[in-house]
Motif scaffolding. Structure first.
Motif, PDB file in Angstrom:
ATOM      1  N   LYS A  97       0.824  -1.208   0.000  1.00 54.79           N
ATOM      2  CA  LYS A  97       0.000   0.000   0.000  1.00 54.79           C
ATOM      3  C   LYS A  97       0.860   1.261   0.000  1.00 54.79           C
ATOM      4  O   LYS A  97       0.555   2.233  -0.692  1.00 54.79           O
ATOM      5  N   ALA A  98       1.938   1.235   0.789  1.00 54.95           N
ATOM      6  CA  ALA A  98       2.805   2.409   0.849  1.00 54.95           C
ATOM      7  C   ALA A  98       3.499   2.647  -0.484  1.00 54.95           C
ATOM      8  O   ALA A  98       3.649   3.793  -0.923  1.00 54.95           O
ATOM      9  N   GLU A  99       3.921   1.580  -1.145  1.00 59.57           N
ATOM     10  CA  GLU A  99       4.583   1.721  -2.440  1.00 59.57           C
ATOM     11  C   GLU A  99       3.646   2.340  -3.473  1.00 59.57           C
ATOM     12  O   GLU A  99       4.075   3.159  -4.297  1.00 59.57           O
ATOM     13  N   ARG A 100       2.377   1.982  -3.441  1.00 55.57           N
ATOM     14  CA  ARG A 100       1.435   2.555  -4.399  1.00 55.57           C
ATOM     15  C   ARG A 100       1.307   4.058  -4.208  1.00 55.57           C
ATOM     16  O   ARG A 100       1.264   4.830  -5.176  1.00 55.57           O
ATOM     17  N   VAL A 101       1.254   4.492  -2.939  1.00 59.14           N
ATOM     18  CA  VAL A 101       1.143   5.926  -2.661  1.00 59.14           C
ATOM     19  C   VAL A 101       2.413   6.658  -3.088  1.00 59.14           C
ATOM     20  O   VAL A 101       2.351   7.715  -3.735  1.00 59.14           O
ATOM     21  N   LEU A 102       3.564   6.083  -2.754  1.00 62.88           N
ATOM     22  CA  LEU A 102       4.826   6.724  -3.120  1.00 62.88           C
ATOM     23  C   LEU A 102       4.995   6.779  -4.635  1.00 62.88           C
ATOM     24  O   LEU A 102       5.548   7.751  -5.170  1.00 62.88           O
TER      25      LEU A 102
END
Length: 389
Positions: A168-173
């Protein structure tokens, strides 16, 4: 019978040294002792006898003889005080280390009913544990300052507990880096960061706020009357640095969808190919139901959730921190109408000059963070296992 006198040391001063000594002798911020020594050398260079220099400067003849001789032998280096042993220390290195070690322990581990150490409490505890017979608070403070130990300060942290945290964090970044599913975003695609700032109160001070003046900061009366509270919802275009905001009596699905309506019916978002909405896991936009609700109302809107307990990945929180510093605090509003008006006017002012935030946290930084957390957990588990064994 004639007794020959003792010849004074001959002193020669060159041009650069003379200029330095003159500055010392006249400098308003020069230490007094350095001024006296510079004057002695300058007068000695004029071949004045020691008795005359002593009378002129107002010191003893032996003082003149000392600094005149040192300068003649060593130059400017001779005007510096020699190292002194000083008074012997009352405390050994072991005692200092024991106090520092105590400061690095939790008070509860020492059987003390405190949450944090302070210098007075540490001094008292060191005496109670027979580390020292007596020690002043200033001494303890000086010991801790030598190693930058500040046990009265604390920081909190939270381990990621979302099983899909990295994904999830990678998608936002990636969205912040203008990427989605490994592809670059096209010109007609936008990224919106959205959230709610809850419970902004209207506190009407019982006495008028005094503006700052000469040697006086702004003064805010502590007593106030409550004028209610409202929620401020904001959508921040990450790459355009543009804010859309609105106020509501409280947060919820209806106010959030009203914010989405405000943004998605405005160009260029209304005709955009895709508009990504980065949101946290608040009740107004939680789970798959919120994703479907937004997509059903606006087919070109894509909701992207941050991991649980990772609102720091949501860039609108940076805007909220600016809003808190520049508008909300210190809180002095007559009523909610004034609060709403001030928020709206600041939004216009911000949009007129804002530039995108310089976001530097990348995928590599995320992986480094997760690796450090994993290593910390492994060390903690090993420690617990060894303690149990």
């Amino acid at each position: 019978m004639v007794v020959a006198g003792v010849m004074a040391c001959a002193v020669r001063v060159t041009g650069s040294v003379r200029r330095l000594l003159i500055r010392r002798s006249r400098g308003q911020k020069t230490p007094y002792r350095d001024k006296i020594r510079a004057r002695i050398v300058l007068l000695a260079a004029r071949e004045w006898p020691n008795t005359r220099i002593a009378a002129e400067v107002g010191v003893a003849v032996d003082t003149v003889r000392t600094w005149r001789g040192r300068f003649a032998a060593q130059g400017l280096a001779g005007l510096v005080d020699l190292p002194r042993s000083g008074r012997p220390s009352r405390f050994s290195a072991v005692q200092v280390a024991q106090v520092k070690s105590l400061a690095c322990q939790l008070p509860a581990d020492a059987g003390t009913p405190l949450s944090r150490w302070s210098c007075p409490e540490l001094a008292r505890e060191a005496v109670a544990q027979d580390v020292v017979e007596a020690v002043s608070v200033s001494t303890v403070r000086r010991w801790l300052a030598a190693d930058a130990i500040k046990p009265w300060q604390f920081r909190s942290w939270l381990f990621p507990r979302d099983p899909d945290f990295a994904t999830k964090a990678e998608r936002v970044l990636d969205l912040y880096d203008r990427r989605w599913n490994g592809r670059r975003l096209e010109p007609g695609e936008y990224v919106i960061s959205s959230d709610e700032k809850t419970s902004i109160q209207a506190r009407c001070r019982c006495h008028p706020t005094l503006p700052p003046g000469k040697a006086r900061m702004m003064r805010i009366n502590h007593d106030y009357e409550r004028g209610g509270a409202l929620a401020y919802l904001a959508a921040y275009d990450v790459h355009q640095a543009h804010v859309f905001g609105r106020c509501a009596p409280s947060t919820g699905i209806v106010p959030f969808m009203a914010l989405a309506e405000q943004v998605m019916t405005t160009e260029p978002y209304a005709s955009a190919k895709r508009v990504f909405w980065v949101v946290d896991n608040g009740s107004s936009h939680r789970g798959q139901a919120a994703i479907d609700r937004l997509a059903q109302r606006f087919p070109n809107a894509v909701m992207v959730h941050t991991p649980v307990h990772a609102s720091w990945l949501n860039q609108v929180e940076i805007y909220f921190s600016v809003l808190q510093r520049k508008v909300v605090s210190p809180n002095d509003f007559t009523d909610l109408i004034e609060v709403e008006h001030r928020l709206g006017e600041f939004e216009k002012r911000y949009n007129a000059t804002a530039t995108p935030f310089d976001w530097k946290f990348t995928r590599n930084d995320l992986h480094d963070l997760l690796d450090r957390i994993s290593q910390h957990e492994q060390q903690q588990n090993t420690t617990e296992q060894n303690a149990a064994a």
